[in-house]
Design an enzyme around this catalytic site. Structure first.
Site, PDB file in Angstrom:
ATOM      1  N   GLY A 234      21.659  86.084  36.294  1.00  0.00           N
ATOM      2  CA  GLY A 234      22.499  85.651  37.082  1.00  0.00           C
ATOM      3  C   GLY A 234      24.048  86.592  36.618  1.00  0.00           C
ATOM      4  O   GLY A 234      24.059  87.991  36.921  1.00  0.00           O
ATOM      5  N   CYS A 235      24.698  86.005  36.404  1.00  0.00           N
ATOM      6  CA  CYS A 235      26.855  86.585  36.427  1.00  0.00           C
ATOM      7  C   CYS A 235      26.520  87.534  35.872  1.00  0.00           C
ATOM      8  O   CYS A 235      27.681  88.268  35.421  1.00  0.00           O
ATOM      9  CB  CYS A 235      27.609  84.952  36.282  1.00  0.00           C
ATOM     10  SG  CYS A 235      27.846  83.852  37.400  1.00  0.00           S
TER      11      CYS A 235
END
Length: 406
Positions: A170-171
């Protein structure tokens, strides 16, 4: 995630085989660590002001006649002025199911990935045949063969290029991907490695989902791709016109003499998982695709634990927060940026680059830290000798730190 509870974080006890009084020491640095030679972002052409998206996103997520007060509040407080979307906003209502959304991810992702990768290689004075390792990260779509494999043939990467597709970070993947590039180049100092991230967050928006998490995602996230080129410590000024790759093992055409890069060197990295926090951030994956999980407890974890681990990492290199001249922090949202700033005691302007990126393009997941790094390089570069810290957090819950020096 519906009750938005803050999980109890339990730290692992020290291993009995290692005395608690013995601090972890960093490995001795190489004479010349990996250097970032280029960073290039690619954004879709469909750009919208935040206020232009509030109504259409409400139509997608809320039932007719539903109260839109929360929708308007989260859009107004997201810190976002404009965003780029993979598709024209009117097309999202017609996507229908996960298969069509994922197909749009693949089609648009290939276009943006090629644009970012070709631009970064051109900026570095290299060709696709010079790439020895391609790390690819995305959490907004899936395919097999992976997008990087499809790009390899499309762009002319060597058949023996090493590939490392990543999913689930993800981020944090922009920072973690750079850290893994650093790991490879420490062991292969003649190589050239590329990190490519493609995130089309808008394609994961859940139609008919009025949950706070889905509305927050619809207010924060934008779409884009980024490519970073890094070169091993033995490649500065290397002539690559001998028909081989940077490692001497490939058959690339080469690109002539490459001038020493002006970007920062990667000095060290650190990964950290926070036990007991797996439910804070991520996806619930079902028939409709990726349903976002964003727990309200994330800023509390940042305030309670992140600063201590970051300071310990810097102390291993005889540095403090005050020694960092350039901060490249993932813009998770205004509350996350405030939590990072407060726990580290940063000056008001230390995270301005992150706030500018959030305002201009939204939160682009793993692409965001590379977008900020591109901005650092495009504006007045830090003075030689300046220390920098690139950092991000993501599902796990985890953090990744990358120590840089210009």
């Amino acid at each position: 995630m519906n009750d938005m509870r803050v999980p109890v974080l339990v730290e692992h006890a020290p291993s009995p085989s290692a005395p608690a009084s013995v601090a972890r020491r960093p490995p001795p640095p190489s004479a010349a660590g990996p250097r970032i030679a280029a960073v290039r972002c690619a954004l879709p052409p469909h750009r919208y002001a935040q206020h232009e998206l509030t109504g259409p996103i409400g139509d997608l997520c809320l039932s007719p006649g539903a109260d839109r007060a929360l929708l308007h509040r989260v859009h107004a407080s997201a810190g976002v002025r404009t965003r780029h979307l993979a598709l024209p906003i009117e097309r999202y209502a017609r996507l229908g199911d996960f298969g069509r959304s994922n197909g749009a991810w693949l089609e648009t992702g290939l276009e943006l990935g090629e644009e970012a990768l070709s631009g970064a290689l051109r900026e570095a004075g290299l060709t696709p045949a010079d790439v020895d390792l391609l790390v690819f990260a995305s959490i907004t779509g899936v395919s097999a063969p992976s997008l990087d494999a499809r790009l390899a043939g499309r762009m002319g990467l060597r058949p023996d290029v090493k590939r490392l597709p990543l999913f689930g970070l993800g981020c944090v993947a922009g920072a973690a991907g750079l850290a893994r590039v650093h790991d490879h180049l420490r062991g292969h100092p003649e190589d050239t490695a590329v990190l490519l991230t493609v995130e089309l967050c808008s394609l994961t928006l859940q139609r008919g989902d009025a949950s706070r998490a889905n509305l927050v995602a619809g207010a924060l996230f934008g779409d884009g791709a980024a490519a970073l080129v890094a070169r091993g410590g033995n490649t500065d000024g290397v002539n690559t016109d001998d028909g081989g790759s940077g490692s001497g093992s490939g058959s690339g055409s080469g690109s002539g003499t490459v001038a020493p890069a002006s970007g920062p060197r990667v000095v060290a990295t650190r990964s950290h998982l926070y036990p007991g926090t797996e439910g804070l951030l991520g996806w619930e994956i079902g028939a409709a695709g990726f349903r976002v999980v964003i727990d309200a407890g994330v800023p509390d974890i940042v305030r309670g634990h992140f600063g201590r681990h970051l300071r310990a990492f810097l102390a291993e290199h005889e540095l403090t927060v005050d020694d960092i001249g350039t901060w490249i922090c993932h813009p998770g949202g205004p509350r996350i940026l405030s939590a990072v700033s407060e726990t580290l005691g940063l000056s008001e302007d230390a995270l301005d680059r992150s706030r500018r990126s959030l305002a201009a393009v939204g939160n682009m997941s793993s692409v965001s830290v590379l977008h900020i790094l591109e901005d650092v390089r495009a504006r007045r570069a830090p003075e030689p000798g300046t220390w920098g810290l690139l950092l991000a957090m993501g599902p796990g819950f985890c953090s990744e730190l990358v120590l840089l020096r210009w």
